[in-house]
Design a protein around this motif. Structure first.
Motif, PDB file in Angstrom:
ATOM      1  N   GLU A 134      47.184  54.459  29.984  1.00  0.00           N
ATOM      2  CA  GLU A 134      46.869  55.527  29.305  1.00  0.00           C
ATOM      3  C   GLU A 134      45.608  56.259  30.408  1.00  0.00           C
ATOM      4  O   GLU A 134      45.632  57.753  30.187  1.00  0.00           O
ATOM      5  CB  GLU A 134      46.014  55.256  28.078  1.00  0.00           C
ATOM      6  N   MET A 135      45.233  56.015  30.463  1.00  0.00           N
ATOM      7  CA  MET A 135      44.057  56.222  31.599  1.00  0.00           C
ATOM      8  C   MET A 135      45.062  57.022  33.048  1.00  0.00           C
ATOM      9  O   MET A 135      44.650  58.011  33.433  1.00  0.00           O
ATOM     10  CB  MET A 135      43.488  54.884  32.345  1.00  0.00           C
ATOM     11  N   MET A 136      45.995  56.031  33.704  1.00  0.00           N
ATOM     12  CA  MET A 136      46.567  57.715  34.369  1.00  0.00           C
ATOM     13  C   MET A 136      47.115  58.386  33.956  1.00  0.00           C
ATOM     14  O   MET A 136      47.315  59.897  34.388  1.00  0.00           O
ATOM     15  CB  MET A 136      47.831  56.022  34.822  1.00  0.00           C
ATOM     16  N   ASP A 137      48.117  58.769  32.727  1.00  0.00           N
ATOM     17  CA  ASP A 137      48.446  59.368  32.026  1.00  0.00           C
ATOM     18  C   ASP A 137      47.194  60.545  31.011  1.00  0.00           C
ATOM     19  O   ASP A 137      48.099  61.869  31.582  1.00  0.00           O
ATOM     20  CB  ASP A 137      48.936  59.006  30.774  1.00  0.00           C
ATOM     21  N   SER A 138      46.071  60.519  31.025  1.00  0.00           N
ATOM     22  CA  SER A 138      44.879  61.302  31.206  1.00  0.00           C
ATOM     23  C   SER A 138      44.897  62.540  32.307  1.00  0.00           C
ATOM     24  O   SER A 138      43.649  63.246  32.206  1.00  0.00           O
ATOM     25  CB  SER A 138      43.668  61.046  30.250  1.00  0.00           C
TER      26      SER A 138
ATOM     27  N   VAL B 299      37.610  48.379  25.564  1.00  0.00           N
ATOM     28  CA  VAL B 299      37.932  47.056  25.895  1.00  0.00           C
ATOM     29  C   VAL B 299      39.415  48.262  26.888  1.00  0.00           C
ATOM     30  O   VAL B 299      40.531  48.548  26.260  1.00  0.00           O
ATOM     31  CB  VAL B 299      38.370  46.255  25.179  1.00  0.00           C
ATOM     32  N   PHE B 300      39.328  48.177  28.375  1.00  0.00           N
ATOM     33  CA  PHE B 300      40.310  48.299  29.327  1.00  0.00           C
ATOM     34  C   PHE B 300      41.501  46.847  29.623  1.00  0.00           C
ATOM     35  O   PHE B 300      41.021  45.939  30.105  1.00  0.00           O
ATOM     36  CB  PHE B 300      40.568  48.768  30.403  1.00  0.00           C
ATOM     37  N   ALA B 301      42.753  47.641  29.506  1.00  0.00           N
ATOM     38  CA  ALA B 301      43.570  46.178  30.202  1.00  0.00           C
ATOM     39  C   ALA B 301      44.162  46.890  30.873  1.00  0.00           C
ATOM     40  O   ALA B 301      45.089  48.395  30.873  1.00  0.00           O
ATOM     41  CB  ALA B 301      44.611  46.058  28.126  1.00  0.00           C
ATOM     42  N   ARG B 302      45.299  46.073  31.648  1.00  0.00           N
ATOM     43  CA  ARG B 302      46.179  46.485  32.392  1.00  0.00           C
ATOM     44  C   ARG B 302      47.446  46.875  31.716  1.00  0.00           C
ATOM     45  O   ARG B 302      48.594  47.626  32.623  1.00  0.00           O
ATOM     46  CB  ARG B 302      46.480  45.395  33.720  1.00  0.00           C
ATOM     47  N   GLU B 303      47.972  45.761  30.964  1.00  0.00           N
ATOM     48  CA  GLU B 303      49.081  46.322  30.231  1.00  0.00           C
ATOM     49  C   GLU B 303      49.114  46.180  28.327  1.00  0.00           C
ATOM     50  O   GLU B 303      49.236  47.595  28.187  1.00  0.00           O
ATOM     51  CB  GLU B 303      49.685  44.873  30.340  1.00  0.00           C
ATOM     52  N   ASP B 304      48.697  45.276  28.268  1.00  0.00           N
ATOM     53  CA  ASP B 304      48.383  45.876  26.645  1.00  0.00           C
ATOM     54  C   ASP B 304      47.874  44.881  25.566  1.00  0.00           C
ATOM     55  O   ASP B 304      46.595  44.253  26.464  1.00  0.00           O
ATOM     56  CB  ASP B 304      49.823  45.613  25.822  1.00  0.00           C
TER      57      ASP B 304
ATOM     58  N   ILE C 238      42.479  50.814  25.613  1.00  0.00           N
ATOM     59  CA  ILE C 238      42.600  52.341  26.588  1.00  0.00           C
ATOM     60  C   ILE C 238      43.335  51.161  27.425  1.00  0.00           C
ATOM     61  O   ILE C 238      43.025  50.015  27.993  1.00  0.00           O
ATOM     62  CB  ILE C 238      41.583  52.774  27.514  1.00  0.00           C
ATOM     63  N   THR C 239      45.076  51.266  27.467  1.00  0.00           N
ATOM     64  CA  THR C 239      45.709  50.920  28.891  1.00  0.00           C
ATOM     65  C   THR C 239      45.853  51.448  30.423  1.00  0.00           C
ATOM     66  O   THR C 239      44.900  52.994  29.999  1.00  0.00           O
ATOM     67  CB  THR C 239      47.309  50.264  28.414  1.00  0.00           C
TER      68      THR C 239
ATOM     69  N   LEU D  30      29.566  49.791  26.333  1.00  0.00           N
ATOM     70  CA  LEU D  30      29.676  48.274  26.646  1.00  0.00           C
ATOM     71  C   LEU D  30      30.991  48.725  27.003  1.00  0.00           C
ATOM     72  O   LEU D  30      31.891  48.944  25.803  1.00  0.00           O
ATOM     73  CB  LEU D  30      29.194  47.694  26.329  1.00  0.00           C
ATOM     74  N   GLY D  31      31.756  48.337  28.136  1.00  0.00           N
ATOM     75  CA  GLY D  31      32.973  47.849  28.265  1.00  0.00           C
ATOM     76  C   GLY D  31      33.440  46.765  29.071  1.00  0.00           C
ATOM     77  O   GLY D  31      33.216  46.844  29.510  1.00  0.00           O
ATOM     78  N   GLU D  32      35.051  46.243  28.473  1.00  0.00           N
ATOM     79  CA  GLU D  32      35.551  44.416  29.155  1.00  0.00           C
ATOM     80  C   GLU D  32      36.476  45.652  29.746  1.00  0.00           C
ATOM     81  O   GLU D  32      37.502  45.898  29.131  1.00  0.00           O
ATOM     82  CB  GLU D  32      36.076  43.697  28.379  1.00  0.00           C
ATOM     83  N   CYS D  33      37.062  45.230  31.507  1.00  0.00           N
ATOM     84  CA  CYS D  33      38.167  45.663  32.108  1.00  0.00           C
ATOM     85  C   CYS D  33      38.771  44.067  32.006  1.00  0.00           C
ATOM     86  O   CYS D  33      38.554  42.782  33.032  1.00  0.00           O
ATOM     87  CB  CYS D  33      37.732  45.871  33.047  1.00  0.00           C
TER      88      CYS D  33
END
Length: 131
Positions: free
Chosen positions: A126-130, A100-105, A122-123, A66-69
């Protein structure tokens, strides 16, 4: 331009779902994601409709992801973590992995609460770096 973030919110949710699928395919989880989407449903306690941005089933029938964005320039606060925990309780799965995913922090309080409840934060960076 003033409404651009409103447009990008659903796009960010899709990016987060794609990231989780990639993580699953790369073996980041013990079980593979079999279905992923979002969820709207009734909360019998509050008698209101609730939304979860990401819900995913896996090859482990007892597990649910489960996740929130949150696509906002503000730090994501503890209230988002608390809400996700409450909404996760609507499901009877024995194993729940929360994200929980965030645009910033994230705020310090959010990080502490997430750490205490084993919720992965997860920011976007971090997603883009992976990838």
């Amino acid at each position: 331009m003033q409404r651009l973030d409103q447009f990008l919110g659903p796009v960010f949710e899709e990016i987060c779902r794609d990231w989780l699928l990639d993580e699953s395919e790369n073996g980041a989880f013990e079980a593979f994601i079999t279905n992923i989407g979002s969820w709207w449903g009734g909360n019998p306690e509050t008698k209101k409709q609730e939304e979860i941005d990401i819900i995913a089933t896996t090859t482990n029938a007892n597990e649910l992801l489960l996740g929130e964005c949150k696509w906002t320039i503000n730090r994501v606060g503890a209230v988002v973590i608390e809400t996700l925990i409450k909404r996760a309780s609507l499901f009877s799965h024995q194993e729940k992995k929360l994200f929980v995913f965030a645009r910033e922090d994230f705020s310090t309080e959010a990080m502490e609460l997430a750490n205490k409840n084993n919720i992965q934060l997860i920011t976007f960076k971090e997603m883009m770096d992976s990838w």
